[in-house]
Design an enzyme around this catalytic site. Structure first.
Site, PDB file in Angstrom:
ATOM      1  N   ARG A  58      36.991  71.557  93.919  1.00  0.00           N
ATOM      2  CA  ARG A  58      37.665  72.904  93.293  1.00  0.00           C
ATOM      3  C   ARG A  58      37.488  74.226  93.974  1.00  0.00           C
ATOM      4  O   ARG A  58      38.273  75.180  93.550  1.00  0.00           O
ATOM      5  CB  ARG A  58      37.268  72.841  91.842  1.00  0.00           C
ATOM      6  CG  ARG A  58      37.565  71.486  91.014  1.00  0.00           C
ATOM      7  CD  ARG A  58      37.497  71.502  89.379  1.00  0.00           C
ATOM      8  NE  ARG A  58      37.927  70.450  88.806  1.00  0.00           N
ATOM      9  CZ  ARG A  58      37.798  70.195  87.628  1.00  0.00           C
ATOM     10  NH1 ARG A  58      37.279  71.280  86.894  1.00  0.00           N
ATOM     11  NH2 ARG A  58      38.019  69.264  86.794  1.00  0.00           N
ATOM     12  N   ASP A  71      39.395  80.202  74.241  1.00  0.00           N
ATOM     13  CA  ASP A  71      38.915  79.557  75.301  1.00  0.00           C
ATOM     14  C   ASP A  71      38.193  80.414  76.270  1.00  0.00           C
ATOM     15  O   ASP A  71      38.506  81.602  76.573  1.00  0.00           O
ATOM     16  CB  ASP A  71      40.082  78.925  76.132  1.00  0.00           C
ATOM     17  CG  ASP A  71      39.683  77.726  76.771  1.00  0.00           C
ATOM     18  OD1 ASP A  71      39.679  76.446  76.536  1.00  0.00           O
ATOM     19  OD2 ASP A  71      39.325  77.867  78.247  1.00  0.00           O
TER      20      ASP A  71
END
Length: 288
Positions: A48, A158
């Site tokens: 990632r 979030d």
């Protein structure tokens, strides 16, 4: 944890990730978000973040760690890349059945002078909070009227700014439409060129903002229901216990808490809640 072999480097390309570098990245992630990375997540971390190294023109994870330590923007970018945002509409449908069949009849009879507040605490790209909105609005326009008169307020938060933008955008790929049952699909979604958008009646109920669950919460009022699903699995026991108690304290008496399918209340928080189904709890109306 073993370091990558030369073959691994050929397959992945770019910089190798050493044990020490993985531990530094894991420590920073835990410090910022309380998420715990097990050693077996090293491959995920490398995959990632490797692209980010290339974008920044860096040759090693050591250089990237130095950048993250001095640049708060890059630190936030790292957190976004390492946090999982998997969700879909009407996921764990028994929660929404409970919301509709058990909680909504109670709310319909409540004093409407105060808004009805519900929090999607780890909202990802918004499928959860818009499922809540559609559930409250119901399967016909006449039924939806109560949500307007009840002053429903849905809050979606979030840790990722990109996910918050997705909630506000409220547009999704066409393939995701199959996740929405037909009665709600017809009323509360609108076809677009590239997929579909959530109808204004549902979007207008939602306020989206960025929030780290372990920082100070901005809420001045408690919630009638909180969805905090499939996020506590990433925390250690100490962090879970802290978050669970904060969630319980943020509920009104009689409020509902919904957690993820593989999660359970593990701290003293469970002493203040009543189980009411699989991964569902209610706060007693009076203190026990």
């Amino acid at each position: 944890m073993n370091q990558l072999t030369p073959l691994d480097r050929d397959l992945w390309g770019g910089a190798a990730l050493t044990d020490a570098e993985f531990r530094e990245i894991a420590a920073m992630l835990h410090q910022e978000s309380r998420i715990t990375l097990a050693p077996q997540k090293a491959t995920l971390v490398r995959s990632r973040l490797s692209r980010r190294l290339r974008e920044q023109g860096l040759k090693s994870f050591s250089d990237y760690i130095a950048l993250v330590r001095r640049d708060i923007g890059e630190r936030r970018q790292m957190i976004e890349l390492l946090t999982t945002n998997h969700t879909h509409f009407f996921r764990e449908v028994h929660h929404f059945n409970h919301l509709r069949n058990e909680m909504m009849p109670i709310w319909r009879g409540r004093n409407a002078r105060e808004p009805l507040r519900i929090w999607s605490a780890a909202s990802s790209s918004g499928e959860e909070v818009y499922t809540i909105a559609m559930t409250l609005l119901g399967q016909d326009l006449r039924e939806a009227q109560w949500a307007r008169t009840a002053g429903v307020q849905l809050f979606a938060t979030d840790i990722s700014d990109e996910m918050v933008k997705a909630v506000r955008n409220a547009e999704y790929p066409k393939g995701h439409l199959e996740q929405v049952p037909q009665p709600w699909r017809k009323l509360w979604t609108k076809e677009t060129r590239d997929g579909f958008a959530i109808a204004p009646e549902a979007r207008n109920l939602v306020t989206a903002s960025q929030l780290n669950l372990f920082e100070r919460w901005p809420w001045r009022h408690p919630f009638e229901a909180i969805f905090c699903r499939n996020v506590m699995i990433y925390f250690n026991e100490e962090a879970k216990a802290e978050l669970e108690m904060r969630l319980v304290n943020q509920l009104v008496p009689g409020g509902a808490l919904y957690i993820g399918h593989s999660e359970r209340l593990v701290s003293k928080a469970k002493d203040f809640m009543i189980p009411c189904g699989h991964t569902m709890y209610r706060k007693p109306e009076t203190v026990r």
